[in-house]
Design a protein around this motif. Structure first.
Motif, PDB file in Angstrom:
ATOM      1  N   LEU A  64       0.823  -1.210   0.000  1.00 37.93           N
ATOM      2  CA  LEU A  64       0.000   0.000   0.000  1.00 37.93           C
ATOM      3  C   LEU A  64       0.857   1.259   0.000  1.00 37.93           C
ATOM      4  N   GLU A  65       1.952   1.247   0.762  1.00 37.09           N
ATOM      5  CA  GLU A  65       2.857   2.403   0.768  1.00 37.09           C
ATOM      6  C   GLU A  65       3.501   2.593  -0.597  1.00 37.09           C
ATOM      7  N   GLU A  66       3.894   1.484  -1.226  1.00 33.83           N
ATOM      8  CA  GLU A  66       4.482   1.570  -2.562  1.00 33.83           C
ATOM      9  C   GLU A  66       3.452   2.087  -3.566  1.00 33.83           C
ATOM     10  N   ALA A  67       2.226   1.576  -3.490  1.00 33.07           N
ATOM     11  CA  ALA A  67       1.163   2.032  -4.394  1.00 33.07           C
ATOM     12  C   ALA A  67       0.890   3.518  -4.193  1.00 33.07           C
ATOM     13  N   SER A  68       0.888   3.969  -2.948  1.00 34.33           N
ATOM     14  CA  SER A  68       0.656   5.382  -2.657  1.00 34.33           C
ATOM     15  C   SER A  68       1.763   6.250  -3.252  1.00 34.33           C
ATOM     16  N   GLN A  69       3.010   5.823  -3.107  1.00 37.30           N
ATOM     17  CA  GLN A  69       4.131   6.570  -3.687  1.00 37.30           C
ATOM     18  C   GLN A  69       4.058   6.562  -5.215  1.00 37.30           C
ATOM     19  N   ASN A  70       3.714   5.409  -5.787  1.00 33.91           N
ATOM     20  CA  ASN A  70       3.545   5.319  -7.242  1.00 33.91           C
ATOM     21  C   ASN A  70       2.484   6.308  -7.710  1.00 33.91           C
ATOM     22  N   LEU A  71       1.354   6.296  -7.021  1.00 26.76           N
ATOM     23  CA  LEU A  71       0.250   7.160  -7.408  1.00 26.76           C
ATOM     24  C   LEU A  71       0.650   8.634  -7.377  1.00 26.76           C
TER      25      LEU A  71
END
Length: 134
Positions: free
Chosen positions: A55-62
């Motif tokens: 989720l943290e990686e997805a948030s940074q990607n977004l």
């Protein structure tokens, strides 16, 4: 989406006019489908069973995708893929309308992305997009 725009008698330009515009429609369509949806949004809205690191990686990607799009729209001014309305813009507008209603409020502060904000609200008022929401 691109195929249906190409074969439409009334909306062929939504697939892009000429080879370069068509290539840009495909490029931006791929970016939104693979990166925005696949690597950014899907893990955050429960499409995948994700743990905290994902989720943290997805948030940074977004956030990086929003930065990229905002910077692009600072140059292009009008639409994501070309100077004309295309099916990518319509699709992304619909997609944004859905994700903004699903993501927690603190995830994305659209007002921090002035170019996306301008583009998104311009699209929401476009006659073709308004027909989409009817």
């Amino acid at each position: 989406m691109i195929y249906f725009a190409r074969v439409s008698d009334n909306h062929k330009s939504l697939a892009g006019i000429g080879e370069l515009e068509e290539a840009n429609v495909i490029r931006w369509s791929s970016f939104f489908n693979q990166d925005f949806r696949g690597n950014g949004i899907s893990p955050m809205v429960g499409a995948l069973t994700s743990g905290k690191p994902e989720l943290e990686e997805a948030s940074q990607n977004l956030l990086s995708y929003f930065d990229y799009l905002d910077n692009h729209l600072a140059v292009s001014k009008c639409f994501a893929s070309n100077d004309n309305l295309t099916c990518v813009n319509i699709s992304v507008c619909v997609f944004f309308k859905v994700i903004f209603s699903q993501l927690p409020e603190e995830t994305i502060h659209l007002e921090n992305y002035g170019n996306i904000y301008r583009w998104y609200f311009m699209l929401l008022q476009h006659p073709v997009v308004l027909k989409t929401f009817r």
